[in-house]
Scaffold this motif. Structure first.
Motif, short mmCIF file in Angstrom:
data_model
loop_
_atom_site.label_atom_id
_atom_site.label_comp_id
_atom_site.label_asym_id
_atom_site.label_seq_id
_atom_site.Cartn_x
_atom_site.Cartn_y
_atom_site.Cartn_z
N SER A 165 0.85 -1.35 0.09
CA SER A 165 -0.01 -0.01 -0.16
C SER A 165 0.86 1.28 0.10
O SER A 165 2.13 0.98 0.11
CB SER A 165 -0.86 0.00 1.33
N GLU A 166 0.12 2.51 -0.11
CA GLU A 166 0.97 3.82 -0.09
C GLU A 166 1.72 3.65 1.16
O GLU A 166 2.85 4.14 1.41
CB GLU A 166 0.03 4.86 0.08
N ALA A 167 1.02 3.22 2.42
CA ALA A 167 1.78 3.31 3.53
C ALA A 167 3.24 2.38 3.74
O ALA A 167 4.11 2.81 4.35
CB ALA A 167 0.76 2.75 4.62
N ASP A 168 2.91 1.29 3.05
CA ASP A 168 4.15 0.25 2.75
C ASP A 168 5.22 1.03 2.14
O ASP A 168 6.28 1.07 2.44
CB ASP A 168 3.76 -0.98 2.38
N LEU A 169 4.81 1.71 1.04
CA LEU A 169 6.02 2.39 0.21
C LEU A 169 6.56 3.49 1.24
O LEU A 169 7.48 3.58 1.06
CB LEU A 169 5.19 2.95 -0.98
N GLU A 170 5.74 4.29 1.78
CA GLU A 170 6.21 5.22 2.73
C GLU A 170 7.02 4.70 3.86
O GLU A 170 8.36 5.31 3.90
CB GLU A 170 4.98 5.97 3.33
N ILE A 171 6.79 3.70 4.29
CA ILE A 171 7.71 2.97 5.53
C ILE A 171 8.93 2.40 4.76
O ILE A 171 10.13 2.66 5.26
CB ILE A 171 7.00 1.79 6.20
N ALA A 172 9.12 2.05 3.70
CA ALA A 172 10.12 1.69 2.88
C ALA A 172 10.97 2.83 2.58
O ALA A 172 12.15 2.74 2.94
CB ALA A 172 9.82 0.87 1.42
N LYS A 173 10.54 3.91 2.27
CA LYS A 173 11.07 5.17 1.99
C LYS A 173 11.98 5.58 3.26
O LYS A 173 13.03 5.97 3.32
CB LYS A 173 10.38 6.18 1.43
N GLU A 174 11.26 5.52 4.38
CA GLU A 174 11.53 6.03 5.75
C GLU A 174 12.78 5.15 5.97
O GLU A 174 13.90 5.67 6.50
CB GLU A 174 10.30 5.63 6.56
N VAL A 175 12.65 3.66 6.07
CA VAL A 175 13.74 2.89 6.42
C VAL A 175 14.97 2.96 5.44
O VAL A 175 15.96 3.05 6.12
CB VAL A 175 13.32 1.39 6.90
N MET A 176 14.79 3.22 4.23
CA MET A 176 15.91 3.45 3.29
C MET A 176 16.60 4.66 3.57
O MET A 176 17.88 4.60 3.60
CB MET A 176 15.29 3.51 1.95
N GLU A 177 15.94 5.88 4.17
CA GLU A 177 16.38 6.91 4.36
C GLU A 177 17.42 6.71 5.64
O GLU A 177 18.63 7.22 5.61
CB GLU A 177 15.28 7.97 5.11
N VAL A 178 16.62 6.18 6.72
CA VAL A 178 17.48 5.91 8.04
C VAL A 178 18.66 5.08 7.80
O VAL A 178 19.79 5.44 8.55
CB VAL A 178 16.36 5.01 9.09
N THR A 179 18.77 4.15 7.01
CA THR A 179 19.95 3.25 6.66
C THR A 179 20.62 3.88 5.92
O THR A 179 21.90 3.31 5.27
CB THR A 179 19.53 2.05 6.36
N GLY A 180 20.47 5.11 5.14
CA GLY A 180 21.38 5.48 4.25
C GLY A 180 21.48 5.01 2.88
O GLY A 180 22.55 5.25 2.11
N ILE A 181 20.47 4.39 2.39
CA ILE A 181 20.34 3.57 0.92
C ILE A 181 19.26 4.20 0.17
O ILE A 181 18.96 3.65 -0.88
CB ILE A 181 20.41 2.20 1.18
N ARG A 182 18.60 5.18 0.58
CA ARG A 182 17.83 5.81 -0.28
C ARG A 182 18.02 5.89 -1.77
O ARG A 182 17.40 6.02 -2.84
CB ARG A 182 17.18 7.42 0.38
#
Lengths: 342, 255
Positions: free
Chosen positions: B113-130
């Protein structure tokens, strides 16, 4: 897949089917093929002006069309089966025959061709049944042997598959040496061919392939997760053992159904999924959907080449699949982006 | 406070070889736990028992005061995330791989879902792999892959995070980075349990350490108290000097 993509693929398949039905030792113009086909469609037949001979209608409807459709079904089936085996064994060299399907089917078919059919015990129509039973028995044996501590283990499965296949292949050779009559039939069957296949073969293979494809799509999400490894898949909620068994059963059923009607056609089930993975990535839903049509069209094109290249002599289609597929595969591999499992 | 995870009298053996013997331990929320011990001590097995990948022959593992055996696999996937020692890397894009961490939250034929995609973006940001989102995981370096694996586990948004040697094969910068990322999860209330080989990392980052040897839980506690020269010699068979970090005062172990 987007609607435009889907329509493009459907148009491509229809075009290839029409051309493949038109060409052959008797050339039938495309418009005539189209006419013969539409004349059989309910509601459309009234619009068709019949000006072809009965013989040509028989060639199109009873000889070429079932073979063309069977090529689509077997090509699609072998490719999807290849996706399932490569995914569930996490091995890029896995093909639908890696756990003994082809060797089992060969022994089954050879037994039928050498012992039962010449004696008139059963008709030639029973051949697919012999091959199918052989394939399933071999797969069952291999999956029993591939268990370690009660768990299916990819490496043991592959090794068991190699060992069982070696023994079964040796028995086939032994039978061929000991019983010379019908040798050519066995030999041609072993090389894999769609020659002389009719509607009854299509009726045997299609249900298995169709059900297999639906189940494969149903399991696509689990297979994606499974690629991460067993422990990671477990922690994402996948019952790893159940998934492995299901996928092996479905993959083997589809492969066995294909082999039983066409003999052992190599390379499609190995190459198509592997090549597609390099192009569309590892996501299984996409991979399965693309494998179906690419495998189908690939086998149809190669089978058409097999019966027209040296017409009227027919080549076993396996020779063409390897000659066309091999170089293409090497090209993809050398291009090198995203090589499987690196 | 209710224990997040509790092991009561847990034993496990492969075939006849006993790997863990009568382990009792309790894990609380918002704490960073380290598991240390020599090779073959049973560290990975202990972790695998905590997420029900293995089932104990004796004893019970509890999650939120409820036996782990009573959870369905899909429920467990929403409670516990695991970063295994060995991962396989296939031509998924980084974003696709991270989204696999969301699969327990949508149906078989559904899509993120949109929420899942949002979470994926967020954790990629946090781990520096966005910035690597559309690259293939199979094309990345070891450190980048490890961060993608962490991001996948973070995307599960679980209350428990288990990691089997998350820092092995990483250079010093990535080792520290990984531990900092885990520490951030702990601040958010997550129970983090990591098998680690580097005692200095344990001393710097973990709130509590379990020392395993030959399948027994030898001792546990705050790393500063636990890591005495005598214990290290007894468990690892090496003699060490223990210095103190000039700023933090944490122990530094030097062979």
């Amino acid at each position: 897949m987007k609607l435009r993509k889907v329509s493009a693929i459907v148009i491509l398949i229809v075009a290839v089917v029409l051309v493949a039905t038109a060409v052959g030792s008797v050339h039938i113009p495309l418009m005539e093929v189209l006419g013969i086909l539409t004349s059989k469609m309910p509601g459309l037949s009234a619009f068709v002006h019949r000006d072809w001979s009965k013989a040509r209608e028989v060639i199109v409807l009873n000889v070429r069309l079932p073979r063309v459709l069977l090529a689509l079904v077997v090509g699609g089936g072998l490719s999807v089966s290849g996706v399932l085996f490569q995914g569930s064994l996490r091995n890029p060299l896995a093909d639908p025959f890696i756990i003994g399907v082809s060797a089992g089917a060969s022994l089954g078919a050879a037994t039928g061709l050498l012992f039962f059919i010449p004696q008139g015990l059963v008709g030639i129509g029973a051949l697919p049944l012999f091959a199918f039973v052989g394939a399933m028995l071999a797969t069952w044996t291999v999956s029993r042997l591939g268990k370690q501590r009660g768990r299916l283990e990819p490496t043991s499965l592959i090794l068991a598959g190699v060992a069982v296949s070696a023994v079964l292949t040796a028995i086939v050779s032994l039978l061929m040496v000991l019983r010379i009559q019908n040798l050519q039939d066995v030999y041609i069957w072993l090389m894999g061919s769609l020659s002389g296949r009719g509607w009854q073969h299509l009726a045997v293979a299609t249900p298995y392939v169709a059900i297999g494809v639906v189940l494969a799509l149903w399991l696509a999400k689990d297979l994606n997760v499974y690629l991460l490894g067993e422990e990671a898949a477990h922690s994402l909620g996948i019952d790893v053992q159940r998934l492995q068994s299901l996928v092996l059963i479905i993959g083997s059923l589809v492969a066995a159904a294909c082999v039983s009607v066409s003999g052992v056609i190599g390379f499609v089930g190995l190459m198509v999924p592997h090549a597609l993975r390099l192009i569309v990535g590892a996501e299984h839903r996409r991979l399965i959907l693309h494998s179906i049509w690419v495998g189908a069209v690939f086998l149809l094109v190669t089978d058409t080449l097999a019966r027209t290249a040296l017409s009227p002599t027919e080549l076993p289609v396996g020779i063409i699949t390897a000659c066309v597929g091999g170089p293409f595969f090497i090209f993809l591999m050398k291009r090198g982006s995203g090589y499987y499992g690196r | 406070m209710v224990d997040k995870i509790r092991l009561e009298g847990v034993s496990y053996s492969y075939e006849r070889e006993s790997v863990l013997k009568n382990i009792n331990l309790r894990l609380q929320p918002s704490r960073f736990y380290g598991i240390v011990g020599p090779n073959g001590a049973g560290k990975s097995t202990l972790l695998k028992l905590m997420d029900a990948y293995l089932k104990p022959q004796q004893g019970i593992v509890f999650l939120n005061d409820r036996s782990l055996a009573t959870y369905s696999l899909s429920d467990l996937a929403r409670e516990i995330a695991m970063v295994p020692q060995h991962s396989h890397y296939f031509p998924f894009t980084v974003e696709e791989m991270v989204l696999l961490g969301r699969t327990p939250f949508y149906t078989r034929l559904g899509k993120p879902s949109e929420a899942d995609l949002e979470i994926a973006k967020e954790v990629m940001e946090v781990t520096g792999i966005r910035h690597l989102a559309h690259r293939l995981v199979s094309d990345l370096s070891g450190g980048e892959r490890q961060r993608a694996t962490l991001a996948r586990a973070f995307a599960q948004r679980t209350g428990v995070l288990l990691l089997d040697e998350p820092t092995t094969h990483l250079d010093l910068e990535y080792q520290i980075n990984t531990c900092r990322l885990l520490k951030d999860r702990v601040e958010e209330g997550v129970t983090v349990v990591a098998v680690l080989h580097d005692l200095n990392l344990v001393a710097s980052f973990c709130d509590h350490v379990f020392v395993l040897d030959k399948g027994n839980l030898i001792t546990e506690g705050v790393p500063t108290k636990v890591f005495t020269p005598d214990l290290i010699e007894e468990v690892f068979h090496v003699s060490i000097a223990r210095l103190h970090h000039p700023v933090s005062g944490r122990p530094i172990i030097v062979p």
